[in-house]
Design an enzyme around this catalytic site. Structure first.
Site, PDB file in Angstrom:
ATOM      1  N   LYS A  63       0.825  -1.226   0.000  1.00  0.00           N
ATOM      2  CA  LYS A  63       0.000   0.000   0.000  1.00  0.00           C
ATOM      3  C   LYS A  63       0.851   1.265   0.000  1.00  0.00           C
ATOM      4  CE  LYS A  63      -3.697  -2.282   2.588  1.00  0.00           C
ATOM      5  NZ  LYS A  63      -2.980  -3.504   3.041  1.00  0.00           N
ATOM      6  N   ASP A  66       2.954   7.946  -0.978  1.00  0.00           N
ATOM      7  CA  ASP A  66       4.030   8.912  -0.762  1.00  0.00           C
ATOM      8  C   ASP A  66       4.028   9.867  -1.952  1.00  0.00           C
ATOM      9  OD1 ASP A  66       6.510  10.090   0.126  1.00  0.00           O
ATOM     10  OD2 ASP A  66       6.963   8.221   1.151  1.00  0.00           O
ATOM     11  N   ILE A  67       5.046  10.693  -2.045  1.00  0.00           N
ATOM     12  CA  ILE A  67       5.142  11.606  -3.189  1.00  0.00           C
ATOM     13  C   ILE A  67       5.448  10.783  -4.454  1.00  0.00           C
ATOM     14  CG2 ILE A  67       5.832  13.588  -1.784  1.00  0.00           C
ATOM     15  CD1 ILE A  67       8.735  13.092  -2.770  1.00  0.00           C
ATOM     16  N   PRO A  68       5.135  11.331  -5.651  1.00  0.00           N
ATOM     17  CA  PRO A  68       5.285  10.548  -6.878  1.00  0.00           C
ATOM     18  C   PRO A  68       6.646   9.881  -7.056  1.00  0.00           C
ATOM     19  CG  PRO A  68       4.048  12.537  -7.334  1.00  0.00           C
ATOM     20  CD  PRO A  68       4.496  12.650  -5.898  1.00  0.00           C
ATOM     21  N   THR A 125     -11.119  -1.408   3.828  1.00  0.00           N
ATOM     22  CA  THR A 125     -12.353  -2.113   4.198  1.00  0.00           C
ATOM     23  C   THR A 125     -12.617  -2.106   5.703  1.00  0.00           C
ATOM     24  OG1 THR A 125     -11.080  -4.167   4.179  1.00  0.00           O
ATOM     25  CG2 THR A 125     -12.314  -3.644   2.184  1.00  0.00           C
ATOM     26  N   GLN A 196     -12.962  -5.901  10.057  1.00  0.00           N
ATOM     27  CA  GLN A 196     -13.518  -5.587   8.729  1.00  0.00           C
ATOM     28  C   GLN A 196     -14.924  -5.000   8.888  1.00  0.00           C
ATOM     29  OE1 GLN A 196     -11.845  -5.569   6.089  1.00  0.00           O
ATOM     30  NE2 GLN A 196     -10.215  -7.089   6.247  1.00  0.00           N
ATOM     31  N   ARG A 217      -8.042 -14.358   7.822  1.00  0.00           N
ATOM     32  CA  ARG A 217      -8.276 -15.012   9.115  1.00  0.00           C
ATOM     33  C   ARG A 217      -9.339 -16.109   9.114  1.00  0.00           C
ATOM     34  NH1 ARG A 217      -8.235  -9.270  11.957  1.00  0.00           N
ATOM     35  NH2 ARG A 217      -8.927  -8.808   9.817  1.00  0.00           N
TER      36      ARG A 217
HETATM   37  O1  LIG Z   1      -8.886  -2.317   2.145  1.00  0.00           O
HETATM   38  C1  LIG Z   1      -8.149  -3.287   2.446  1.00  0.00           C
HETATM   39  C2  LIG Z   1      -6.919  -3.514   1.856  1.00  0.00           C
HETATM   40  C3  LIG Z   1      -6.178  -4.606   2.224  1.00  0.00           C
HETATM   41  N1  LIG Z   1      -6.615  -5.460   3.168  1.00  0.00           N
HETATM   42  C4  LIG Z   1      -5.767  -6.627   3.504  1.00  0.00           C
HETATM   43  O2  LIG Z   1      -6.491  -7.841   3.206  1.00  0.00           O
HETATM   44  C5  LIG Z   1      -6.266  -8.802   4.207  1.00  0.00           C
HETATM   45  C6  LIG Z   1      -7.597  -9.186   4.814  1.00  0.00           C
HETATM   46  O3  LIG Z   1      -7.388 -10.160   5.812  1.00  0.00           O
HETATM   47  P1  LIG Z   1      -8.589 -10.771   6.677  1.00  0.00           P
HETATM   48  O4  LIG Z   1      -7.858 -11.595   7.700  1.00  0.00           O
HETATM   49  O5  LIG Z   1      -9.410 -11.593   5.723  1.00  0.00           O
HETATM   50  O6  LIG Z   1      -9.347  -9.643   7.283  1.00  0.00           O
HETATM   51  C7  LIG Z   1      -5.289  -8.197   5.211  1.00  0.00           C
HETATM   52  O7  LIG Z   1      -3.999  -8.673   4.888  1.00  0.00           O
HETATM   53  C8  LIG Z   1      -5.363  -6.705   4.974  1.00  0.00           C
HETATM   54  O8  LIG Z   1      -4.114  -6.073   5.154  1.00  0.00           O
HETATM   55  C9  LIG Z   1      -7.842  -5.244   3.765  1.00  0.00           C
HETATM   56  O9  LIG Z   1      -8.262  -6.022   4.655  1.00  0.00           O
HETATM   57  N2  LIG Z   1      -8.574  -4.163   3.372  1.00  0.00           N
END
Ligand SMILES: O=c1ccn([C@@H]2O[C@H](COP(=O)(O)O)[C@@H](O)[C@H]2O)c(=O)[nH]1
Length: 237
Positions: A63, A66-68, A125, A196, A217
């Site tokens: 992810k 930062d700057i371009p 998320t 989440q 998880r």
């Molecule tokens: O918006 C986002 C971007 C990345 N993630 C990544 O996905 C997995 C989700 O793992 P779970 O254990 O299924 O929750 C995790 O590595 C996050 O860094 C995200 O969840 N949401």
């Protein structure tokens, strides 16, 4: 079975190379693994070399934000490892995303690998509408915000975006079939949501138009990860 398995990316959210290797060996049928911040910070690119040696596909989810010049440099370096997907935040902006795309093309070419697909984070998320409005002070409804970030990524020449499954139908409709949509925030009904916030079940997410589901998880924290994976595959048959 194989087709559905190919749509699932499992995150290696562990803190050592040994634990990561043990998970890859236990879930040997998984073809696409995600390397995120926890593992990369603890063991660096060695883990990418290991996954390549096992002929796995790699989603490098660091992810970048930062700057371009810095984002481009990171994407150039990452592309030299032969990874398949790389994330950066859409909020880094259009100039950064365009520079990142060009740099990824250069890095992959230098190393003789195919160009990885750069995908932009729209909105994590783990955030909900309340977080967006009251904490981040974004004056847009959440689906509209996620869509505007995806469109910015598309206009910048990126291959796709990361979004919650709750927004994927709208993004698919607007951004078209060629735009790659990768969804974390996927939870079978029997799994804990944890941190989440915007979730769908695996079958709902696929039906809504996701290309790939990132499911961590519910599989990796289960007492029996192999059984949990099989259960998910059965449910999305
Ligand atoms: O918006 C986002 C971007 C990345 N993630 C990544 O996905 C997995 C989700 O793992 P779970 O254990 O299924 O929750 C995790 O590595 C996050 O860094 C995200 O969840 N949401």
């Amino acid at each position: 079975m194989k087709m559905n398995l190919d749509k699932i990316i499992v995150p290696l959210d562990v803190s050592s190379k040994e634990d990561a290797i043990a998970l890859v060996e236990k879930l040997h049928q998984v073809t696409f693994w995600k390397v995120g911040l926890e593992l990369f910070v603890s063991c660096g690119p060695e883990i990418l070399t290991f996954l390549k040696s096992q002929e796995k596909r790699i989603f490098l989810d660091l992810k970048f934000h930062d700057i371009p010049n810095t984002v481009a440099g990171a994407c150039r370096s990452a592309s030299r490892y032969g990874v398949d997907l790389i994330t950066l935040h859409a909020t880094a902006g259009k100039t950064a995303m365009k520079a990142a795309q060009m740099a990824a093309e250069d890095g992959a070419k230098e190393a003789g690998y195919p160009v990885p697909k750069l995908i932009a984070i729209t909105l994590l998320t783990s955030l909900n509408s309340r977080d967006l409005a009251f904490d981040l002070k974004v004056p847009l409804e959440l689906p509209e915000y996620a869509l505007s970030m995806a469109l910015l990524a598309q206009e910048s020449g990126l291959a796709g975006a990361v979004c919650s499954p709750q927004e994927v139908a709208q993004l698919r409709q607007t951004c078209g079939d060629e735009f790659l949509l990768v969804c974390p925030g996927v939870r079978p009904v029997w799994a804990d949501k944890g941190d989440q916030q915007r979730t769908f079940t695996p079958s709902e997410a696929l039906k809504a138009g996701a290309n790939y589901l990132v499911i961590g998880r519910p599989i990796t924290a289960s007492n029996d990860p192999v059984k949990a994976l099989e259960r998910i595959i059965d449910e999305i048959k």
